[in-house]
Design a protein around this motif. Structure first.
Motif, PDB file in Angstrom:
ATOM      1  N   THR A 264       0.803  -1.225   0.000  1.00  0.00           N
ATOM      2  CA  THR A 264       0.000   0.000   0.000  1.00  0.00           C
ATOM      3  C   THR A 264       0.834   1.272   0.000  1.00  0.00           C
ATOM      4  O   THR A 264       0.286   2.364  -0.178  1.00  0.00           O
ATOM      5  CB  THR A 264      -0.906   0.024   1.239  1.00  0.00           C
ATOM      6  N   SER A 321      -6.641   1.708   1.674  1.00  0.00           N
ATOM      7  CA  SER A 321      -5.592   2.598   2.177  1.00  0.00           C
ATOM      8  C   SER A 321      -5.732   3.991   1.570  1.00  0.00           C
ATOM      9  O   SER A 321      -5.552   5.005   2.264  1.00  0.00           O
ATOM     10  CB  SER A 321      -4.208   2.015   1.873  1.00  0.00           C
ATOM     11  N   ARG A 336      -0.160   0.691   7.890  1.00  0.00           N
ATOM     12  CA  ARG A 336      -0.674  -0.682   7.796  1.00  0.00           C
ATOM     13  C   ARG A 336       0.216  -1.581   8.645  1.00  0.00           C
ATOM     14  O   ARG A 336       1.426  -1.643   8.440  1.00  0.00           O
ATOM     15  CB  ARG A 336      -0.655  -1.164   6.344  1.00  0.00           C
ATOM     16  N   PHE A 342      -5.035  -1.641  10.177  1.00  0.00           N
ATOM     17  CA  PHE A 342      -4.482  -0.308   9.960  1.00  0.00           C
ATOM     18  C   PHE A 342      -4.516   0.457  11.284  1.00  0.00           C
ATOM     19  O   PHE A 342      -5.369   0.191  12.142  1.00  0.00           O
ATOM     20  CB  PHE A 342      -5.286   0.459   8.907  1.00  0.00           C
TER      21      PHE A 342
END
Length: 691
Positions: A264, A321, A336, A342
């Motif tokens: 991400t 994300s 993350r 998260f």
């Protein structure tokens, strides 16, 4: 203390050899020696042994000192060579010395041999050291010119030597362009000031400095320079430098990768921990500073991974994300932790309402479906919130408490949030204590079994029993399975517990079949977890237990939950087929509470469905639960499966189930989970199974 000495003796007389060795020993040597008489013996020994000195007779029957010396020289071996002869003319002695012999000693003057040996050993050592020094200097000079690093020598602030790499590095073509010029030519005024104020004082003190600088090429471009400065005794400044621009970029990339999630590109746990530590310390210094930590878990992410594949799952995480970042300010951070977890750090918050607004925006936004690879995917979050305060001393404590609050939110409902409080931490500690005690319980066998009758609803006869475990804690008393089975599943302890349950239940049903009349058709139902089905030795273990109990597989029903079916449908189908081949029946427990098993039910070797008690207990004529039960019963009949209703507690529920055609059931209306003694009493009462 004796000096060790490796001596190679060229001599045809063993007596003369022993005289030489004795003389050496008398004068402080501890010789290890070999004697040779021919050239054929000499050459292999020269190649295979590290000798300190050669002592040779001049004339041997088939050999001579000149020939031996020639062999040594041809092999390029620099060893002291001393001739020890009975008689040798002066002319021959001179010729031997010219040929490379280092000394000669008459056999009748062996007393001077030890001193000659010591002298020649010293000379040989000096020759070796001098040769090594010459080689080193030659290599150094060649290395300086061939070095890929730029090397320059500065005297009184100007260059007096530069190698080719130094010229190339700074964009010059001839040494004359820099020789005689100031070193300052290569740096900006800011860098020159740094050298003069910071670097040179350290160099004067330590005589060595290593670091980085920003340098200027002849064409005016700059680059990152790795620089090593050393100051000699005569105050020559030796510069070794190279272009480290690519290295700096690589280091920056490595640092970025070390602190960011590769999927991400969000900050990872390491960077999050650094930022949280800064926030913790800042909160201790500044009373006005407030922050909050949000721990987010993506609900039902595993379903997406298992049903749509990991590629879609990864794309979902990337989209989520990006979605999270839209709700944050530049001073905030979203990281993350891994999987579908998260963490958000909200800095400079004014009050709790501000945190709630951001959290509710995240939850509301997650309700908008994401379109990924042709699929429309709905997401939701469970969010735990910790409000930062000076009481926190470590980042890990913040993450821990936010995680605890997140699990509370997940138990509450999907797409919800919970603030952390001290009671949650107490509960988490109690859970940890319970896990520790559970490990001890397995070791000390603190478990017991209860058996709840399963009834034929038409004639109210017992057809079998469901095995239910109880934990008899030495301090806390009996602990319900709802309180410890989830912990056992999370920690992997469930397989050991279920193995014990299966063994005990098989032993028990075998005893009942042998002791109680009319009990041949009784079956025992045993709950299995997904971890049991993944156990590589499951089939072998079941065979061994059934064999020991002398029990057929037809006496056993294994109950699995509906959610297990979607873990790995192909592998699950294969395993259940193997169990069915052993005549073990498969029942789907808590049917109706899952979400995907209808897609696979017709493919699985399943024999019965257990209707979850949540539907039975709230079942009234024509309400939704009644319709669910009716639908499940219709489905079971269509697929040729039997149905067992759980949690029957009232005559009205019994009558409704019978009216719908439900064949079997269990619940407190008939009997609670019973001890072994109570079961046997019930079975033996009037030789009847009627409840």
């Amino acid at each position: 203390m004796s000096e060790p000495l490796n001596v190679l003796v060229i001599e045809d007389s063993e007596d003369d050899t022993l005289l030489v060795i004795r003389e050496l020993r008398r004068n402080g040597f501890s010789p290890k020696w070999k004697r040779v008489e021919t050239a054929q013996e000499l050459e292999p020994l020269l190649k295979s042994h590290p000798w300190d000195i050669i002592i040779s007779d001049y004339t041997l029957p088939n050999f001579s000192a000149p020939v031996a010396l020639a062999i040594v020289k041809n092999l390029c071996i620099d060893l002291p060579f001393i001739v020890v002869a009975g008689s040798i003319g002066e002319q021959l002695a001179v010729e031997m010395m010219k040929s490379g012999a280092h000394d000669y000693v008459m056999k009748d003057s062996l007393a001077r041999l030890p001193e000659a040996v010591r002298r020649e050993l010293r000379d040989a050592k000096n020759r070796a050291e001098r040769k090594q020094a010459e080689i080193a200097v030659s290599r150094q000079l060649a290395a300086i010119e061939a070095a890929t690093d730029g090397i320059g020598i500065v005297q009184n602030g100007v260059f007096i030597y530069i190698n080719r790499s130094h010229l190339t590095l700074f964009g010059y073509s001839a040494s004359e362009e820099l020789i005689g010029k100031s070193w300052k030519t290569l740096y900006s005024p800011e860098q020159i000031k740094r050298f003069e104020q910071d670097i040179f004082p350290k160099l004067e003190q330590d005589r060595l400095w290593r670091g980085e600088a920003v340098s200027i090429r002849q064409d005016g471009t700059t680059f990152a320079e790795g620089l090593s400065l050393s100051l000699t005794k005569d105050n020559l400044l030796i510069r070794v430098c190279r272009d480290i621009s690519a290295l700096k970029q690589a280091q920056d990339l490595l640092l970025y990768n070390a602190l960011h999630d590769p999927l991400t590109n969000l900050p990872n746990r390491s960077l999050l921990t650094e930022r949280l530590d800064l926030a913790v310390n800042r909160a201790k210094r500044l009373q006005s500073y407030r922050y909050a930590v949000l721990f987010l878990d993506l609900d039902r992410f595993k379903v997406v991974n298992d049903s749509l594949g990991h590629v879609v799952g990864d794309q979902l995480l990337i989209a989520v994300s990006q979605q999270l970042q839209r709700h944050l300010r530049t001073i905030d951070l979203v990281a993350r932790l891994g999987g579908d977890e998260f963490v958000v750090l909200l800095e400079e918050i004014n009050n709790t309402d501000e945190v709630v607004k951001i959290t509710e925006r995240i939850l509301a936004d997650s309700q908008t479906p994401l379109h990924i690879d042709g699929y429309e995917i709905f997401t939701s979050f469970s969010i735990g919130i910790v409000l930062g305060s000076p009481k926190y001393g470590r980042a890990v404590d913040l993450i821990r408490d936010a995680d605890i609050a997140m699990y509370r939110a997940k138990k509450q409902s999907n797409n919800s949030y919970q603030f952390f409080n001290a009671a949650m931490h107490t509960q988490a500690m109690n859970r940890l204590t319970l896990e520790t005690d559970l490990r001890k319980a397995i070791k000390h066998q603190e478990f017991g079994l209860r058996y709840q009758p399963i009834i034929n609803l038409q004639n109210q006869q017992i057809i079998g029993f469901e095995t239910l475990i109880r934990w008899h804690h030495p301090q806390r008393g009996t602990i319900d399975p709802d309180d410890f089975v989830p912990i056992a599943e999370e920690t992997g302890l469930i397989t050991s517990i279920d193995h014990w349950v299966f063994y005990q239940a098989c032993q028990q049903i075998a005893r009942w079949k042998s002791q109680v009349n009319h009990s041949d058709e009784l079956r025992i139902s045993i709950n299995f977890s997904v971890q049991d089905l993944r156990k590589s030795t499951l089939l072998q273990d079941l065979d061994a237990i059934l064999s020991e109990a002398n029990l057929a597989g037809s006496a056993i029903t294994i109950e699995i939950t509906e959610s297990i079916l979607i873990e790995d449908i192909e592998q699950t189908t294969e395993l259940l087929s193997q169990l069915a081949a052993k005549q073990i029946r498969i029942s789907i427990d808590d049917f109706g509470t899952g979400y995907s098993s209808l897609n696979y039910l017709h493919r699985l070797p399943v024999h019965s469905l257990k209707i979850d008690r949540s539907f039975v207990s709230q079942m009234h004529a024509n309400n939704s639960n009644y319709e669910v039960v009716s639908t499940i019963l219709a489905l079971s009949k269509h697929l040729g499966l039997t149905a067992v209703a759980e949690g029957i507690e009232t005559p009205e529920q019994l009558q409704a189930l019978k009216k719908l055609g439900c064949e079997f059931g269990q619940g407190y209306l008939f009997a609670p989970p019973l001890t072994v003694e109570a079961v046997e009493k019930q079975l033996c009462q009037n030789n009847s199974f009627v409840v």
